[in-house]
Write a protein that holds these residues in place. Sequence first.
Motif, PDB file in Angstrom:
ATOM      1  N   ILE A   5      -2.929   4.221  13.202  1.00 61.50           N
ATOM      2  CA  ILE A   5      -3.721   5.341  12.697  1.00 61.50           C
ATOM      3  C   ILE A   5      -4.976   5.525  13.544  1.00 61.50           C
ATOM      4  O   ILE A   5      -5.415   6.648  13.802  1.00 61.50           O
ATOM      5  CB  ILE A   5      -4.094   5.098  11.225  1.00 61.50           C
ATOM      6  CG1 ILE A   5      -2.826   5.021  10.373  1.00 61.50           C
ATOM      7  CG2 ILE A   5      -5.037   6.179  10.711  1.00 61.50           C
ATOM      8  CD1 ILE A   5      -3.090   4.590   8.947  1.00 61.50           C
ATOM      9  N   SER A  65       4.902  -3.477   2.579  1.00 61.58           N
ATOM     10  CA  SER A  65       3.936  -2.702   3.361  1.00 61.58           C
ATOM     11  C   SER A  65       2.624  -3.453   3.492  1.00 61.58           C
ATOM     12  O   SER A  65       2.322  -4.369   2.718  1.00 61.58           O
ATOM     13  CB  SER A  65       3.686  -1.326   2.729  1.00 61.58           C
ATOM     14  OG  SER A  65       3.171  -1.462   1.414  1.00 61.58           O
ATOM     15  N   CYS A  66       1.848  -3.045   4.489  1.00 57.99           N
ATOM     16  CA  CYS A  66       0.524  -3.646   4.719  1.00 57.99           C
ATOM     17  C   CYS A  66      -0.337  -2.672   5.512  1.00 57.99           C
ATOM     18  O   CYS A  66       0.132  -2.064   6.478  1.00 57.99           O
ATOM     19  CB  CYS A  66       0.662  -4.952   5.499  1.00 57.99           C
ATOM     20  SG  CYS A  66      -0.910  -5.745   5.941  1.00 57.99           S
ATOM     21  N   MET A  67      -1.573  -2.519   5.091  1.00 59.21           N
ATOM     22  CA  MET A  67      -2.564  -1.837   5.907  1.00 59.21           C
ATOM     23  C   MET A  67      -3.405  -2.910   6.572  1.00 59.21           C
ATOM     24  O   MET A  67      -4.076  -3.691   5.888  1.00 59.21           O
ATOM     25  CB  MET A  67      -3.454  -0.922   5.071  1.00 59.21           C
ATOM     26  CG  MET A  67      -4.593  -0.273   5.860  1.00 59.21           C
ATOM     27  SD  MET A  67      -4.023   0.840   7.168  1.00 59.21           S
ATOM     28  CE  MET A  67      -3.631   2.297   6.184  1.00 59.21           C
ATOM     29  N   HIS A 125      -6.760   0.336  13.140  1.00 61.46           N
ATOM     30  CA  HIS A 125      -6.102   0.401  11.836  1.00 61.46           C
ATOM     31  C   HIS A 125      -4.623   0.717  12.033  1.00 61.46           C
ATOM     32  O   HIS A 125      -4.275   1.690  12.721  1.00 61.46           O
ATOM     33  CB  HIS A 125      -6.730   1.485  10.960  1.00 61.46           C
ATOM     34  CG  HIS A 125      -8.197   1.305  10.730  1.00 61.46           C
ATOM     35  ND1 HIS A 125      -8.985   2.277  10.125  1.00 61.46           N
ATOM     36  CD2 HIS A 125      -9.040   0.272  11.015  1.00 61.46           C
ATOM     37  CE1 HIS A 125     -10.239   1.842  10.054  1.00 61.46           C
ATOM     38  NE2 HIS A 125     -10.293   0.631  10.590  1.00 61.46           N
ATOM     39  N   LYS A 140      -6.353  -3.997   9.349  1.00 60.41           N
ATOM     40  CA  LYS A 140      -7.508  -3.498  10.089  1.00 60.41           C
ATOM     41  C   LYS A 140      -8.127  -4.646  10.880  1.00 60.41           C
ATOM     42  O   LYS A 140      -8.512  -5.663  10.305  1.00 60.41           O
ATOM     43  CB  LYS A 140      -8.551  -2.899   9.138  1.00 60.41           C
ATOM     44  CG  LYS A 140      -8.051  -1.678   8.369  1.00 60.41           C
ATOM     45  CD  LYS A 140      -9.120  -1.114   7.445  1.00 60.41           C
ATOM     46  CE  LYS A 140      -8.602   0.107   6.688  1.00 60.41           C
ATOM     47  NZ  LYS A 140      -9.637   0.677   5.779  1.00 60.41           N
ATOM     48  N   VAL A 158       0.809  -1.220   0.000  1.00 65.32           N
ATOM     49  CA  VAL A 158       0.000   0.000   0.000  1.00 65.32           C
ATOM     50  C   VAL A 158       0.845   1.275   0.000  1.00 65.32           C
ATOM     51  O   VAL A 158       0.299   2.370  -0.122  1.00 65.32           O
ATOM     52  CB  VAL A 158      -0.950   0.016   1.223  1.00 65.32           C
ATOM     53  CG1 VAL A 158      -1.967  -1.101   1.125  1.00 65.32           C
ATOM     54  CG2 VAL A 158      -0.170  -0.080   2.530  1.00 65.32           C
ATOM     55  N   VAL A 159       2.168   1.144   0.144  1.00 66.03           N
ATOM     56  CA  VAL A 159       3.057   2.306   0.196  1.00 66.03           C
ATOM     57  C   VAL A 159       4.024   2.247  -0.985  1.00 66.03           C
ATOM     58  O   VAL A 159       4.663   1.214  -1.223  1.00 66.03           O
ATOM     59  CB  VAL A 159       3.830   2.350   1.528  1.00 66.03           C
ATOM     60  CG1 VAL A 159       4.871   3.462   1.514  1.00 66.03           C
ATOM     61  CG2 VAL A 159       2.868   2.547   2.689  1.00 66.03           C
ATOM     62  N   LEU A 183      -0.848   1.052   9.874  1.00 68.49           N
ATOM     63  CA  LEU A 183      -0.047   1.062   8.648  1.00 68.49           C
ATOM     64  C   LEU A 183       1.328   0.501   8.976  1.00 68.49           C
ATOM     65  O   LEU A 183       2.018   1.017   9.856  1.00 68.49           O
ATOM     66  CB  LEU A 183       0.073   2.477   8.087  1.00 68.49           C
ATOM     67  CG  LEU A 183       0.977   2.623   6.856  1.00 68.49           C
ATOM     68  CD1 LEU A 183       0.416   1.826   5.672  1.00 68.49           C
ATOM     69  CD2 LEU A 183       1.149   4.094   6.491  1.00 68.49           C
ATOM     70  N   CYS A 203       5.461   0.157  12.557  1.00 73.52           N
ATOM     71  CA  CYS A 203       4.025  -0.018  12.786  1.00 73.52           C
ATOM     72  C   CYS A 203       3.452   1.286  13.339  1.00 73.52           C
ATOM     73  O   CYS A 203       3.755   1.661  14.470  1.00 73.52           O
ATOM     74  CB  CYS A 203       3.780  -1.162  13.764  1.00 73.52           C
ATOM     75  SG  CYS A 203       4.455  -2.746  13.238  1.00 73.52           S
ATOM     76  N   THR A 248       5.117  -0.686   7.430  1.00 73.36           N
ATOM     77  CA  THR A 248       6.067  -0.673   6.324  1.00 73.36           C
ATOM     78  C   THR A 248       7.305  -1.465   6.723  1.00 73.36           C
ATOM     79  O   THR A 248       7.685  -1.504   7.898  1.00 73.36           O
ATOM     80  CB  THR A 248       6.489   0.759   5.940  1.00 73.36           C
ATOM     81  OG1 THR A 248       7.029   1.422   7.084  1.00 73.36           O
ATOM     82  CG2 THR A 248       5.310   1.547   5.406  1.00 73.36           C
TER      83      THR A 248
END
Length: 238
Positions: free
Chosen positions: A119, A27-29, A36, A31, A20-21, A38, A116, A40
């Motif tokens: 958000i 990377s991983c988002m 949530h 949830k 996602v980056v 983010l 990590c 990397t």
Amino acid sequence: MRPSRRAPDELRSITLERSVVKYAEGSCMVKFGDTHVLVTATLEERLPPWLKGQGRGWVTAEYGMLPRATHERMRRESSAGKQSGRTVEIQRLIGRSLRTTVDLVALGERQITVDCDVIQADGGTRTASITGAWVALADCLQWMKARNMLKSDKVLRDNVAAISCGIYNGTPVLDLDYAEDSEAETDANFVMTGDGRIVEVQGTAEKEPFTQDEFLKLMALAQKGIGRLVELQKLAVA
């Protein structure tokens, strides 16, 4: 009845979105319901001084919460001049958990740093971070493999994921959100590999001490939940 109206053994809605980056090697988002994070993964051609010349690499982690990840604004730890004890403890846990699944010799003399950033927080930020961190790490290793940078195709030996469990209103439940976590009689975090081995268990009686039978019920819930998380990890990196 749980505040979320979930069954005792029911996870929150879980999503793991890989790559996602734009600039990060992995990377991983992730949830877990309204939590949530983010994540990397950054490849660095350097090592901590104490590891140089040993013919192996290193995986480490950093963790933090954005100021408005919670109901009220928190002061940035950088502006306070130091990290809190909680932050240090969580990022060490993430790093330990990831290293159990990596062949550090096959990685070569280089370091992967996993960041990590929470958000939005609604309970279980450390367990979500570990689960998403594995996906970001796998994404980074895939990036390295595509460039023939790895000594082996088996650098990543297994999955690792984490979940919270607790006793809420006298009932063992899986994957606590904040409403449950803040009122639970017992709160526990389980970190396990894809083949069911235990990496770490953190358990605390918040009100009444818990019994061995209650602990085993929590363990059974964790095994079921982590089994599902591992399935989602595999889908994310397929």
